[in-house]
Design an enzyme around this catalytic site. Structure first.
Site, mmCIF file in Angstrom:
data_model
loop_
_atom_site.group_PDB
_atom_site.id
_atom_site.type_symbol
_atom_site.label_atom_id
_atom_site.label_comp_id
_atom_site.label_asym_id
_atom_site.label_seq_id
_atom_site.Cartn_x
_atom_site.Cartn_y
_atom_site.Cartn_z
ATOM 1 N N LYS A 277 0.921 -1.147 0.006
ATOM 2 C CA LYS A 277 0.113 -0.189 0.035
ATOM 3 C C LYS A 277 0.845 1.309 -0.007
ATOM 4 O O LYS A 277 1.650 1.274 0.681
ATOM 5 C CB LYS A 277 -0.798 -0.136 1.198
ATOM 6 C CG LYS A 277 -2.047 1.044 1.124
ATOM 7 C CD LYS A 277 -3.037 0.550 0.042
ATOM 8 C CE LYS A 277 -4.254 1.367 0.303
ATOM 9 N NZ LYS A 277 -5.070 1.073 1.479
ATOM 10 N N HIS A 278 0.901 2.147 -0.859
ATOM 11 C CA HIS A 278 1.541 3.220 -1.099
ATOM 12 C C HIS A 278 2.965 3.063 -1.118
ATOM 13 O O HIS A 278 3.679 3.573 -0.383
ATOM 14 C CB HIS A 278 1.136 4.412 -0.012
ATOM 15 C CG HIS A 278 -0.056 4.782 -0.208
ATOM 16 N ND1 HIS A 278 -0.659 5.638 -1.019
ATOM 17 C CD2 HIS A 278 -1.192 4.800 0.617
ATOM 18 C CE1 HIS A 278 -2.071 6.015 -0.885
ATOM 19 N NE2 HIS A 278 -2.381 5.142 0.173
ATOM 20 N N ASN A 420 12.488 5.622 7.769
ATOM 21 C CA ASN A 420 13.336 4.469 8.535
ATOM 22 C C ASN A 420 12.437 3.414 8.574
ATOM 23 O O ASN A 420 10.997 3.421 8.955
ATOM 24 C CB ASN A 420 13.235 5.054 9.900
ATOM 25 C CG ASN A 420 14.721 6.200 10.062
ATOM 26 O OD1 ASN A 420 15.631 5.939 9.704
ATOM 27 N ND2 ASN A 420 14.382 7.236 10.700
ATOM 28 N N HIS A 526 14.521 5.647 0.374
ATOM 29 C CA HIS A 526 13.918 6.882 0.377
ATOM 30 C C HIS A 526 12.935 7.148 -0.578
ATOM 31 O O HIS A 526 12.917 6.349 -1.727
ATOM 32 C CB HIS A 526 14.887 8.049 0.257
ATOM 33 C CG HIS A 526 15.783 8.198 1.546
ATOM 34 N ND1 HIS A 526 16.999 7.545 1.451
ATOM 35 C CD2 HIS A 526 15.696 8.505 2.804
ATOM 36 C CE1 HIS A 526 17.642 7.625 2.793
ATOM 37 N NE2 HIS A 526 16.868 8.139 3.634
#
Length: 526
Positions: A277-278, A420, A526
């Site tokens: 998801k996302h 993180n 990231h």
């Protein structure tokens, strides 16, 4: 002088490697009074079909030489293409040197990219670097005010329609010219990348990024953003190579999330399911069966799984398809699917089912590119993979064999979670995931909270993280993140190590009696 809006085609030069649609184009040219000049295989194909064609060597009075390396690189050809019909001096020189104008050039290039993709040797790759073709394309594109340049069989239909209406239009020739320069740019980019690879330069001094538009998308991440999907010719199994069996068109976010899910599921050798998801995994599991892997992955975070992407690393089976179909899912991606599984999912009309034919290789290299203001960043793909013998036990207690297996599993999942990243796992299933937080301790706490919520939803009277292991994508800068994991019930930890406070973190682990191993490798994402 204003370029002519419409240019009748009286003479065309055809030299194509890909013969798709060639006969239809040639017949249309002849039907509308055009003389066809051609070379080699193209001329032979036309003659065998009974289409009148004149050899370029006859037209120029100069034979093909050097095994065909030189056949169109002559003034009679390039002068006929580059000469401006609106400049009296050009017209006079063309007449003086008996250079006949050429109004349309149809060229597609030697299949260099396909030759490289086939694994051919250096000599074959070099022989498939086209020289005359790009020169013809660029010449015709430069003089698009008077010449139409056709570089793709997909363009033939519009050109044929133009011939039926009296000739090519200026707008059409301008668009064809732009497409032509894009093609030669991509071709040169592929050649440059191959040469860099021959020299072992993964990140060369000049990097050229090229792609071919596969489709325009309705919008980007948000409705006010424009977007398109491009392929890079690498043929890495995934969204770009997939066949869509059913469902609505993929959105920008669908493609991004599906790629993240499929790359993650390829990490595992056993039957595996990843729910994303996302762009973050919200459930990952391996098990003896797909159906069990789905149940275990879903249990980690059933709330986030709603409307997510599901990836599998095996042919999708009917039992797993039936279970997945009970939850609203945007996309399912797998190497293949049984006929029974397809029939089950066919009842979900909006569900997209993508079949890729293969899995991406997690160890395969390649370059990942990301744009920034004024440029772009490039790095090699994160193909790092930790094995048990590479781990360093840093605590008084070593992990048990079961803990070690779960630690390896959790660290592979953490590689695909935004930093993180904190991943709790037990019995080869994630039981809590914390992603994308500015503080590692927050990721640890969020993952534990979500685990408790999932336990409540499943009617379990204790957090799923109790007795789990925990993976951190980077080192713990302070002991507080580890202490949050210990409070959640983790009994073993895997992390890269390398903090100036490693001794404090190790001491906290020893006080709690848990095991901890260092990988020496981090997985920032990231």
């Amino acid at each position: 002088m204003t370029p002519p809006k419409t240019v009748p085609v009286r003479r065309a030069l055809i030299s194509v490697s890909d013969k798709t649609g060639l006969l239809d184009l040639a017949r249309a040219l002849v039907a509308h009074g055009a003389e066809i000049l051609s070379t080699g295989g193209s001329a032979r194909t036309l003659r065998e079909a009974g289409i009148a064609v004149r050899d370029v060597s006859e037209h120029t009075g100069f034979p093909e030489i050097l095994d065909g390396r030189v056949k169109t690189l002559v003034p009679q050809v390039h002068g006929g293409i580059l000469g401006r019909r609106d400049l009296p001096a050009h017209v006079r020189q063309m007449e003086e040197h008996q250079i006949a104008p050429i109004d349309l050039v149809a060229v597609n290039l030697y299949p260099f990219e396909a030759t490289v993709a086939s694994g051919a040797g250096a000599e074959d790759c070099i022989e498939n670097i086209d020289i005359g073709g790009p020169a013809l394309i660029r010449a015709a594109a430069k003089n698009h005010a008077h010449v139409a340049i056709v570089t793709d069989p997909a363009q033939y239909a519009d050109v044929i329609t133009a011939l039926e209406n009296g000739g090519t239009t200026l707008d059409q020739r301008t668009k064809l010219a732009g497409a032509a320069y894009a093609r030669t740019a991509a071709y040169d980019a592929a050649i440059a990348a191959w040469f860099a690879g021959q020299e072992g330069e993964i990140l060369p001094p000049r990097m050229i990024v090229a792609g071919e538009k596969r489709e325009s998308l309705r919008y980007g991440e948000n409705p006010h953003q424009k977007a398109a999907f491009y392929t890079d010719g690498s043929n890495r199994p995934g969204v770009a190579t997939a066949r869509q069996i059913q469902g609505k068109s993929l959105s920008y976010n669908n493609i991004n999330d599906t790629d993240a899910a499929f790359e993650a599921v390829a990490e595992f050798d056993e039957p595996a399911v990843v729910i994303v998801k996302h762009a973050n995994p919200c459930g990952v599991a391996t098990a003896a069966t797909q159906a069990q892997a789905w149940d275990n992955a879903l249990r980690c975070d059933p709330v986030s799984a709603f409307g997510g992407i599901v990836a599998l690393n095996r042919t999708l089976e009917a039992e797993a398809a039936a279970r997945i179909a009970t939850l609203f899912t945007e996309v399912i991606v797998a190497p293949d699917a049984t006929e029974e599984a397809r029939q089950i999912l066919a009842r979900k009309k909006n569900l997209r089912l993508l079949l890729t034919g293969a899995l991406p290789d997690p160890a395969q290299g390649g370059v990942v590119v990301r744009s920034v203001a004024g440029g772009f960043l490039a790095q090699t793909r994160d193909s790092g993979r930790i094995m048990p013998d590479a781990l360093k036990v840093v605590t008084k207690r070593a992990p048990t064999p079961a803990e070690m297996a779960d630690l390896i599993f959790a660290f592979r999942v953490a590689k695909h979670v935004k930093s993180n990243a904190i991943v709790y796992a037990k019995d080869q299933s994630t039981v809590g995931i914390g992603a994308g937080q500015m503080s590692r301790v927050d990721s640890a706490r969020i993952a534990a909270t979500k685990s408790a919520d999932a336990a409540n939803a499943a009617g379990i009277d204790h957090p799923l993280t109790q007795g789990s292991v925990v993976a951190s994508d980077a080192f713990f800068p302070f002991a507080d993140g580890l202490e949050a994991a210990i409070a959640a019930g983790a009994t073993a930890v895997i992390q890269p190590g390398g903090s100036i406070r490693d001794d404090e973190v190790i001491a906290a682990a020893d006080r709690a009696g848990i095991a901890m191993v260092f990988t020496g490798m981090r997985h920032f994402r990231h």
